[in-house]
Write a protein that holds these residues in place. Structure first.
Motif, mmCIF file in Angstrom:
data_model
loop_
_atom_site.group_PDB
_atom_site.id
_atom_site.type_symbol
_atom_site.label_atom_id
_atom_site.label_comp_id
_atom_site.label_asym_id
_atom_site.label_seq_id
_atom_site.Cartn_x
_atom_site.Cartn_y
_atom_site.Cartn_z
ATOM 1 N N ASN A 32 0.832 -1.203 0.000
ATOM 2 C CA ASN A 32 0.000 0.000 0.000
ATOM 3 C C ASN A 32 0.868 1.256 0.000
ATOM 4 O O ASN A 32 0.571 2.228 -0.699
ATOM 5 N N VAL A 33 1.949 1.242 0.777
ATOM 6 C CA VAL A 33 2.881 2.378 0.774
ATOM 7 C C VAL A 33 3.500 2.540 -0.604
ATOM 8 O O VAL A 33 3.701 3.660 -1.087
ATOM 9 N N LEU A 34 3.781 1.442 -1.267
ATOM 10 C CA LEU A 34 4.324 1.497 -2.624
ATOM 11 C C LEU A 34 3.334 2.161 -3.573
ATOM 12 O O LEU A 34 3.723 2.954 -4.440
ATOM 13 N N ASN A 35 2.041 1.882 -3.409
ATOM 14 C CA ASN A 35 1.022 2.545 -4.225
ATOM 15 C C ASN A 35 0.975 4.045 -3.956
ATOM 16 O O ASN A 35 0.846 4.852 -4.882
ATOM 17 N N PHE A 36 1.094 4.439 -2.692
ATOM 18 C CA PHE A 36 1.145 5.870 -2.356
ATOM 19 C C PHE A 36 2.355 6.533 -3.001
ATOM 20 O O PHE A 36 2.274 7.654 -3.505
ATOM 21 N N ALA A 37 3.482 5.854 -2.983
ATOM 22 C CA ALA A 37 4.710 6.414 -3.551
ATOM 23 C C ALA A 37 4.596 6.592 -5.064
ATOM 24 O O ALA A 37 5.064 7.594 -5.611
ATOM 25 N N VAL A 38 3.953 5.651 -5.731
ATOM 26 C CA VAL A 38 3.777 5.788 -7.184
ATOM 27 C C VAL A 38 2.867 6.971 -7.494
ATOM 28 O O VAL A 38 3.156 7.769 -8.399
ATOM 29 N N ALA A 39 1.790 7.124 -6.742
ATOM 30 C CA ALA A 39 0.889 8.261 -6.961
ATOM 31 C C ALA A 39 1.615 9.579 -6.704
ATOM 32 O O ALA A 39 1.457 10.548 -7.455
ATOM 33 N N GLY A 40 2.416 9.636 -5.654
ATOM 34 C CA GLY A 40 3.183 10.845 -5.365
ATOM 35 C C GLY A 40 4.226 11.140 -6.427
ATOM 36 O O GLY A 40 4.462 12.293 -6.790
ATOM 37 N N THR A 41 4.844 10.101 -6.948
ATOM 38 C CA THR A 41 5.859 10.284 -7.988
ATOM 39 C C THR A 41 5.239 10.813 -9.268
ATOM 40 O O THR A 41 5.846 11.639 -9.957
ATOM 41 N N ILE A 42 4.036 10.355 -9.595
ATOM 42 C CA ILE A 42 3.353 10.853 -10.800
ATOM 43 C C ILE A 42 3.180 12.361 -10.706
ATOM 44 O O ILE A 42 3.465 13.095 -11.651
ATOM 45 N N VAL A 43 2.735 12.822 -9.552
ATOM 46 C CA VAL A 43 2.503 14.262 -9.382
ATOM 47 C C VAL A 43 3.817 15.037 -9.406
ATOM 48 O O VAL A 43 3.911 16.110 -9.996
ATOM 49 N N LEU A 44 4.850 14.493 -8.784
ATOM 50 C CA LEU A 44 6.109 15.217 -8.695
ATOM 51 C C LEU A 44 6.898 15.219 -10.010
ATOM 52 O O LEU A 44 7.634 16.160 -10.290
ATOM 53 N N LEU A 45 6.748 14.179 -10.813
ATOM 54 C CA LEU A 45 7.503 14.109 -12.070
ATOM 55 C C LEU A 45 6.850 14.874 -13.214
ATOM 56 O O LEU A 45 7.536 15.509 -14.006
ATOM 57 N N LEU A 46 5.536 14.799 -13.308
ATOM 58 C CA LEU A 46 4.839 15.419 -14.421
ATOM 59 C C LEU A 46 4.402 16.828 -14.047
ATOM 60 O O LEU A 46 3.621 17.012 -13.116
ATOM 61 N N ASN A 47 4.893 17.791 -14.753
ATOM 62 C CA ASN A 47 4.569 19.187 -14.469
ATOM 63 C C ASN A 47 3.407 19.633 -15.355
ATOM 64 O O ASN A 47 3.563 20.419 -16.283
ATOM 65 N N HIS A 48 2.242 19.088 -15.059
ATOM 66 C CA HIS A 48 1.045 19.383 -15.837
ATOM 67 C C HIS A 48 -0.152 19.329 -14.895
ATOM 68 O O HIS A 48 -0.172 18.513 -13.974
ATOM 69 N N PRO A 49 -1.155 20.198 -15.122
ATOM 70 C CA PRO A 49 -2.323 20.179 -14.220
ATOM 71 C C PRO A 49 -3.071 18.839 -14.203
ATOM 72 O O PRO A 49 -3.631 18.456 -13.188
ATOM 73 N N LEU A 50 -3.050 18.120 -15.302
ATOM 74 C CA LEU A 50 -3.759 16.843 -15.347
ATOM 75 C C LEU A 50 -3.003 15.723 -14.638
ATOM 76 O O LEU A 50 -3.551 14.636 -14.454
ATOM 77 N N SER A 51 -1.762 15.971 -14.247
ATOM 78 C CA SER A 51 -1.024 14.938 -13.531
ATOM 79 C C SER A 51 -1.671 14.662 -12.174
ATOM 80 O O SER A 51 -1.641 13.535 -11.685
ATOM 81 N N LEU A 52 -2.277 15.667 -11.585
ATOM 82 C CA LEU A 52 -2.990 15.473 -10.318
ATOM 83 C C LEU A 52 -4.192 14.557 -10.530
ATOM 84 O O LEU A 52 -4.472 13.685 -9.699
ATOM 85 N N VAL A 53 -4.881 14.723 -11.652
ATOM 86 C CA VAL A 53 -6.029 13.857 -11.954
ATOM 87 C C VAL A 53 -5.553 12.422 -12.188
ATOM 88 O O VAL A 53 -6.173 11.467 -11.702
ATOM 89 N N ALA A 54 -4.441 12.271 -12.920
ATOM 90 C CA ALA A 54 -3.901 10.930 -13.168
ATOM 91 C C ALA A 54 -3.468 10.265 -11.869
ATOM 92 O O ALA A 54 -3.724 9.076 -11.653
ATOM 93 N N ALA A 55 -2.813 11.027 -11.000
ATOM 94 C CA ALA A 55 -2.387 10.468 -9.716
ATOM 95 C C ALA A 55 -3.582 10.101 -8.854
ATOM 96 O O ALA A 55 -3.575 9.067 -8.183
ATOM 97 N N ALA A 56 -4.621 10.930 -8.859
ATOM 98 C CA ALA A 56 -5.822 10.631 -8.081
ATOM 99 C C ALA A 56 -6.507 9.369 -8.608
ATOM 100 O O ALA A 56 -6.955 8.524 -7.821
#
Length: 79
Positions: A32-56
């Motif tokens: 589960n922590v690994l899933n949280f880390a992947v979601a956080g990495t998506i937001v931190l790596l992609l500098n786009h407003p839709l990256s938050l939607v993808a991470a969510a």
């Protein structure tokens, strides 16, 4: 950039614990922590407003999956 390194470090630690741990009950929180880390990495790596939607979307999907696995491992619904 430091936040990305911290999240990556947590992800690597969780991945190692998932691989090394033999007890399935103890593996699940690290997965589960690994899933949280992947979601956080998506937001931190992609500098786009839709990256938050993808991470969510990833976070919601992985949370539902983790709950299904935990419920199945616990024995499911008792009727």
């Amino acid at each position: 950039m430091i936040a990305l390194y911290i999240v990556a470090g947590v992800a690597v630690f969780a991945a190692i614990r998932v691989i090394v741990e033999r007890n399935t009950g103890r593996k699940l929180p690290y997965a589960n922590v690994l899933n949280f880390a992947v979601a956080g990495t998506i937001v931190l790596l992609l500098n786009h407003p839709l990256s938050l939607v993808a991470a969510a979307a990833y976070f919601v999907g992985s949370t539902l999956e983790a709950n299904a696995v935990a419920s199945t491992y616990a024995g499911g619904v008792k009727r």
